[in-house]
Every structure is written in structure tokens, then in C-alpha cells.
Enzyme design. Structure first.
Site, PDB file in Angstrom:
ATOM      1  N   ASP A   1      50.180   5.973 -14.168  1.00 47.64           N
ATOM      2  CA  ASP A   1      50.733   7.124 -14.883  1.00 47.64           C
ATOM      3  C   ASP A   1      51.832   7.811 -14.063  1.00 47.64           C
ATOM      4  O   ASP A   1      52.821   8.288 -14.614  1.00 47.64           O
ATOM      5  CB  ASP A   1      49.629   8.143 -15.199  1.00 47.64           C
ATOM      6  CG  ASP A   1      48.767   7.697 -16.364  1.00 47.64           C
ATOM      7  OD1 ASP A   1      49.294   7.004 -17.258  1.00 47.64           O
ATOM      8  OD2 ASP A   1      47.572   8.033 -16.371  1.00 47.64           O
ATOM      9  N   GLY A   2      51.627   7.852 -12.744  1.00 46.06           N
ATOM     10  CA  GLY A   2      52.622   8.465 -11.864  1.00 46.06           C
ATOM     11  C   GLY A   2      53.963   7.742 -11.973  1.00 46.06           C
ATOM     12  O   GLY A   2      55.023   8.377 -11.952  1.00 46.06           O
TER      13      GLY A   2
ATOM     14  N   ARG B   1      46.178  37.600 -12.378  1.00 44.65           N
ATOM     15  CA  ARG B   1      46.028  37.456 -10.911  1.00 44.65           C
ATOM     16  C   ARG B   1      45.134  36.269 -10.664  1.00 44.65           C
ATOM     17  O   ARG B   1      44.061  36.164 -11.274  1.00 44.65           O
ATOM     18  CB  ARG B   1      45.335  38.682 -10.319  1.00 44.65           C
ATOM     19  CG  ARG B   1      46.230  39.850 -10.121  1.00 44.65           C
ATOM     20  CD  ARG B   1      45.423  40.993  -9.493  1.00 44.65           C
ATOM     21  NE  ARG B   1      46.275  42.136  -9.246  1.00 44.65           N
ATOM     22  CZ  ARG B   1      46.695  42.979 -10.180  1.00 44.65           C
ATOM     23  NH1 ARG B   1      46.337  42.805 -11.443  1.00 44.65           N
ATOM     24  NH2 ARG B   1      47.466  44.001  -9.874  1.00 44.65           N
TER      25      ARG B   1
ATOM     26  N   GLU C   1      52.936  18.671 -17.603  1.00 44.43           N
ATOM     27  CA  GLU C   1      52.715  20.109 -17.431  1.00 44.43           C
ATOM     28  C   GLU C   1      53.584  20.689 -16.343  1.00 44.43           C
ATOM     29  O   GLU C   1      54.211  19.965 -15.565  1.00 44.43           O
ATOM     30  CB  GLU C   1      51.244  20.400 -17.076  1.00 44.43           C
ATOM     31  CG  GLU C   1      50.827  20.140 -15.650  1.00 44.43           C
ATOM     32  CD  GLU C   1      50.614  18.687 -15.305  1.00 44.43           C
ATOM     33  OE1 GLU C   1      51.461  18.131 -14.576  1.00 44.43           O
ATOM     34  OE2 GLU C   1      49.634  18.086 -15.750  1.00 44.43           O
TER      35      GLU C   1
ATOM     36  N   ASP D   1      44.947  31.967  -8.729  1.00 42.28           N
ATOM     37  CA  ASP D   1      45.630  30.884  -8.006  1.00 42.28           C
ATOM     38  C   ASP D   1      46.881  30.434  -8.748  1.00 42.28           C
ATOM     39  O   ASP D   1      47.838  29.974  -8.139  1.00 42.28           O
ATOM     40  CB  ASP D   1      44.690  29.686  -7.833  1.00 42.28           C
ATOM     41  CG  ASP D   1      43.717  29.896  -6.691  1.00 42.28           C
ATOM     42  OD1 ASP D   1      43.708  31.013  -6.123  1.00 42.28           O
ATOM     43  OD2 ASP D   1      42.956  28.965  -6.371  1.00 42.28           O
TER      44      ASP D   1
HETATM   45  P1  NAD Z   1      47.963  11.462  -8.748  1.00 46.86           P
HETATM   46  O1  NAD Z   1      48.226  10.181  -8.051  1.00 46.86           O
HETATM   47  O2  NAD Z   1      47.305  12.599  -8.014  1.00 46.86           O
HETATM   48  O3  NAD Z   1      47.120  11.106 -10.076  1.00 46.86           O
HETATM   49  C1  NAD Z   1      46.541  12.028 -10.870  1.00 46.86           C
HETATM   50  C2  NAD Z   1      45.713  11.347 -11.965  1.00 46.86           C
HETATM   51  O4  NAD Z   1      46.138  11.901 -13.207  1.00 46.86           O
HETATM   52  C3  NAD Z   1      45.850   9.827 -12.102  1.00 46.86           C
HETATM   53  O5  NAD Z   1      44.556   9.290 -12.261  1.00 46.86           O
HETATM   54  C4  NAD Z   1      46.662   9.656 -13.373  1.00 46.86           C
HETATM   55  O6  NAD Z   1      46.320   8.457 -14.064  1.00 46.86           O
HETATM   56  C5  NAD Z   1      46.207  10.852 -14.160  1.00 46.86           C
HETATM   57  N1  NAD Z   1      47.135  11.281 -15.217  1.00 46.86           N
HETATM   58  C6  NAD Z   1      48.457  11.498 -15.153  1.00 46.86           C
HETATM   59  N2  NAD Z   1      48.913  11.868 -16.355  1.00 46.86           N
HETATM   60  C7  NAD Z   1      47.850  11.874 -17.182  1.00 46.86           C
HETATM   61  C8  NAD Z   1      47.684  12.196 -18.539  1.00 46.86           C
HETATM   62  N3  NAD Z   1      48.697  12.605 -19.287  1.00 46.86           N
HETATM   63  N4  NAD Z   1      46.440  12.119 -19.074  1.00 46.86           N
HETATM   64  C9  NAD Z   1      45.386  11.735 -18.331  1.00 46.86           C
HETATM   65  N5  NAD Z   1      45.474  11.422 -17.045  1.00 46.86           N
HETATM   66  C10 NAD Z   1      46.702  11.508 -16.468  1.00 46.86           C
HETATM   67  O7  NAD Z   1      49.334  12.023  -9.319  1.00 46.86           O
HETATM   68  P2  NAD Z   1      50.394  11.313 -10.221  1.00 46.86           P
HETATM   69  O8  NAD Z   1      49.966   9.929 -10.585  1.00 46.86           O
HETATM   70  O9  NAD Z   1      51.722  11.501  -9.581  1.00 46.86           O
HETATM   71  O10 NAD Z   1      50.305  12.214 -11.529  1.00 46.86           O
HETATM   72  C11 NAD Z   1      50.744  13.542 -11.535  1.00 46.86           C
HETATM   73  C12 NAD Z   1      49.795  14.265 -12.431  1.00 46.86           C
HETATM   74  O11 NAD Z   1      48.564  14.448 -11.745  1.00 46.86           O
HETATM   75  C13 NAD Z   1      50.219  15.662 -12.809  1.00 46.86           C
HETATM   76  O12 NAD Z   1      51.087  15.674 -13.899  1.00 46.86           O
HETATM   77  C14 NAD Z   1      48.883  16.321 -13.090  1.00 46.86           C
HETATM   78  O13 NAD Z   1      48.571  16.303 -14.471  1.00 46.86           O
HETATM   79  C15 NAD Z   1      47.859  15.455 -12.397  1.00 46.86           C
HETATM   80  N6  NAD Z   1      47.088  16.282 -11.501  1.00 46.86           N
HETATM   81  C16 NAD Z   1      45.788  16.465 -11.805  1.00 46.86           C
HETATM   82  C17 NAD Z   1      45.015  17.295 -11.029  1.00 46.86           C
HETATM   83  C18 NAD Z   1      43.585  17.505 -11.410  1.00 46.86           C
HETATM   84  O14 NAD Z   1      43.135  16.864 -12.371  1.00 46.86           O
HETATM   85  N7  NAD Z   1      42.868  18.370 -10.722  1.00 46.86           N
HETATM   86  C19 NAD Z   1      45.555  17.950  -9.914  1.00 46.86           C
HETATM   87  C20 NAD Z   1      46.891  17.712  -9.623  1.00 46.86           C
HETATM   88  C21 NAD Z   1      47.655  16.887 -10.433  1.00 46.86           C
END
Ligand code: NAD
Length: 269
Positions: free
Chosen positions: A45-46, A148, A123, A150
Site C-alpha cells: 500500500d505504501g 486539545r 488521510e 495529540d
Molecule cells: P506503514 O509501512 O507504516 O504501513 C501502514 C499499514 O497501513 C500497512 O499495513 C498498509 O498496508 C496499511 N494501509 C495503508 N493504506 C491503507 C488503507 N487505505 N486501508 C487499509 N490499510 C492501509 O506505512 P505506509 O505503508 O507508508 O502507509 C502509510 C499509511 O500508514 C498512512 O496513510 C496511514 O493510514 C497508515 N498509518 C497507520 C497507523 C495506525 O494504524 N496506527 C499509524 C500511522 C500510519
């Protein structure tokens, strides 16, 4: 048809990229990174988010397709074992496109600096390096609350299954032209109060965040994070642009949600 490929860059993804590129050229398709009709992301996905970012200025003429080289991703429908089949589909079948909504983020700065307009596929999250963010939150020009905590996460429907889901947000079908606002650890006590529930805003409803204390933030747009100083406001709404996904076979959104989150992966001893 012109195509481009964005690889995750690891050995496996690069190998599959080279193979697929050659197959498509053998079928008389043209490799063109400048103005492709079809962008294929190979990785996870990234990688898909990176491919979207690279071609975000060409959304009207570009459609996207994802091949995964690890586990099933949300934007990556095809497996690396299926690429021969996929190449034949691309070469022989006119593609069907589905369009999903995007998020428009406009960051305005104190002073004369030009506003920064960015589109997100998943997002935006707005946080700070230390302490809490404090925002006057306005919806459609009216004060809604003082937030207020994070931070806030404002997502698209297709991004609702990503960070938003981890924050307890709802999963939205991408046929809904809406954005979702989810809180990240809000402070709620006798002094400070926020709504506490995720909000879903329809098209044309704008949310505006005005900093009340610090004006430096860490703002993430999909997989990219940057720090911004002198922020006057951050405005979010459904973008007028849409992202186009190529479909050679149906993969309904709810099946994707089920296969990503509910279906158990068989474990072998
Ligand atoms: P990453 O390598 O940390 O992967 C984050 C995970 O999010 C991966 O498993 C990826 O498959 C999944 N993902 C990405 N888009 C998705 C979607 N639309 N629906 C379901 N799963 C999805 O980071 P990355 O691959 O560079 O992806 C960046 C994304 O990671 C950001 O857009 C954000 O949505 C997500 N993210 C999630 C969290 C969390 O769930 N706590 C925290 C930070 C970022």
C-alpha cells in the site's frame, strides 16, 4: 497505451517490475513515465501511496493499479503470481475505471507565504512534536469546539480503513463523497471538552483548524510527514479531483474490507 511502473525498490519488487515492463513492451505498450495512462505500483500500500503522490498532478489522465509482493494490501488487488494474466488483460481489454474521493488540505501561513494545497488518498494527521495541539475547530464557518489532544486525523473513505480505523473511526464506502474527522487522544475533563466521536462531513462542508497556542505542527499526508511553522489555519474538505482505479475484475469494497480484516489467514504447522 502508455504505462509507468513504480516499484517498492526491494529485490523482489524490482524483479517483478522488470518482468512486467518487458511483457507489456512485448505487447506493444509504451513505457512513458512522463504522461502514462496507466500507473502500476508493485509492492505494498505504501508503494501505491507513493505512485499516487508521483502522479497527483495528472489525476485526470492517469489510472492506477496495484500489484502486491507481500500480503494483500488495500490498494493492491493483484498478486505477483498473476502478472502474466494481468499483462494479457492490460494488453487486450479496455480497462474499466472506478473513481474514489480524495481529501483536499490547504495549509495557510502567517504573513504573506503562499497557501500550500495538498491532496491525500488516505488521510492527513496533524500533531505536534511535544505537548498537545490546541485548535479552534470550525465547521462550515461556525465554531464547533476547542480541541486539545495529540492531534486529529482527517481521512478519505478509502483511507477510512487505515489510520482512521485504528482510531476507532467508521469504515466509509468510497461511493460516499465525504471525509471523516477522528480524534487522536483528546483531553477530556472538567475543563476541556471535545465531541469524542468521529465526525463524517459531506461534500462542500469544510473543517477549519485554527491554532490557539503553538503554530508549528507535524503534518502527515498519507505516507509523507513534514513539519510546518507559522501555520495560521488548516482547511480540509472533499477535493474536486478524484482518483481513478483500474478494474479488470470486480473487487467490491466490502470484500476488500473482509479479506483485509476479517478472513482468517490459514496457519500451517
Ligand atoms: P506503514 O509501512 O507504516 O504501513 C501502514 C499499514 O497501513 C500497512 O499495513 C498498509 O498496508 C496499511 N494501509 C495503508 N493504506 C491503507 C488503507 N487505505 N486501508 C487499509 N490499510 C492501509 O506505512 P505506509 O505503508 O507508508 O502507509 C502509510 C499509511 O500508514 C498512512 O496513510 C496511514 O493510514 C497508515 N498509518 C497507520 C497507523 C495506525 O494504524 N496506527 C499509524 C500511522 C500510519
Amino acid at each position: 497505451m502508455k504505462f509507468a511502473i513504480v516499484s517498492r525498490g526491494d529485490e523482489r519488487s524490482n524483479k517483478i517490475t522488470a518482468k512486467m515492463k518487458q511483457y507489456l513492451i512485448d505487447f506493444d505498450l509504451t513505457y512513458n513515465e512522463e504522461s502514462p495512462d496507466l500507473v502500476i505500483s508493485i509492492g505494498g500500500d505504501g508503494t501505491f501511496l507513493e505512485a499516487f503522490r508521483r502522479y497527483v498532478d495528472k489525476l485526470e489522465t492517469t489510472a492506477f493499479l496495484g500489484v502486491h509482493t507481500g500480503h494483500l494490501g488495500f490498494y493492491t488487488d493483484w498478486t505477483s503470481e498473476e502478472i502474466e494474466k494481468l499483462v494479457i488483460e492490460i494488453a487486450k481489454t479496455p480497462f474499466h475505471v472506478v473513481e474514489y474521493p480524495l481529501l483536499e488540505v490547504i495549509i495557510r501561513f502567517e504573513g504573506e507565504e503562499k497557501p500550500h494545497r495538498i491532496l491525500a488518498l488516505n488521510e492527513t494527521t496533524i500533531k505536534t512534536v511535544e505537548g498537545s495541539v490546541v485548535f479552534d475547530v470550525q465547521i462550515r464557518g461556525e465554531h464547533f469546539e476547542t480541541f486539545r489532544g495529540d492531534g486529529l486525523c482527517i481521512s478519505t473513505p478509502s483511507g477510512s480503513t487505515a489510520y482512521n480505523k485504528a482510531l476507532g473511526g467508521a469504515i466509509l464506502h468510497p461511493s460516499l463523497e465525504a471525509i471523516q474527522v477522528a480524534e487522536i487522544a483528546s483531553i477530556n475533563n472538567r475543563v476541556f471538552r471535545t465531541i469524542g466521536s468521529p465526525l463524517i462531513l459531506p461534500k462542500h462542508h469544510t473543517i477549519l483548524l485554527k491554532p490557539l497556542q503553538k503554530n508549528s505542527f507535524i503534518i502527515a499526508i498519507d505516507h509523507l510527514t513534514e513539519s510546518y511553522s507559522n501555520v495560521r489555519s488548516i482547511q480540509c474538505r472533499v477535493a474536486k479531483e478524484r482518483v481513478r482505479f483500474v478494474r479488470y475484475r470486480p473487487f467490491p469494497f466490502w470484500n476488500r474490507v473482509r479479506d483485509s480484516f476479517v478472513t482468517e489467514i490459514k496457519k500451517f504447522d
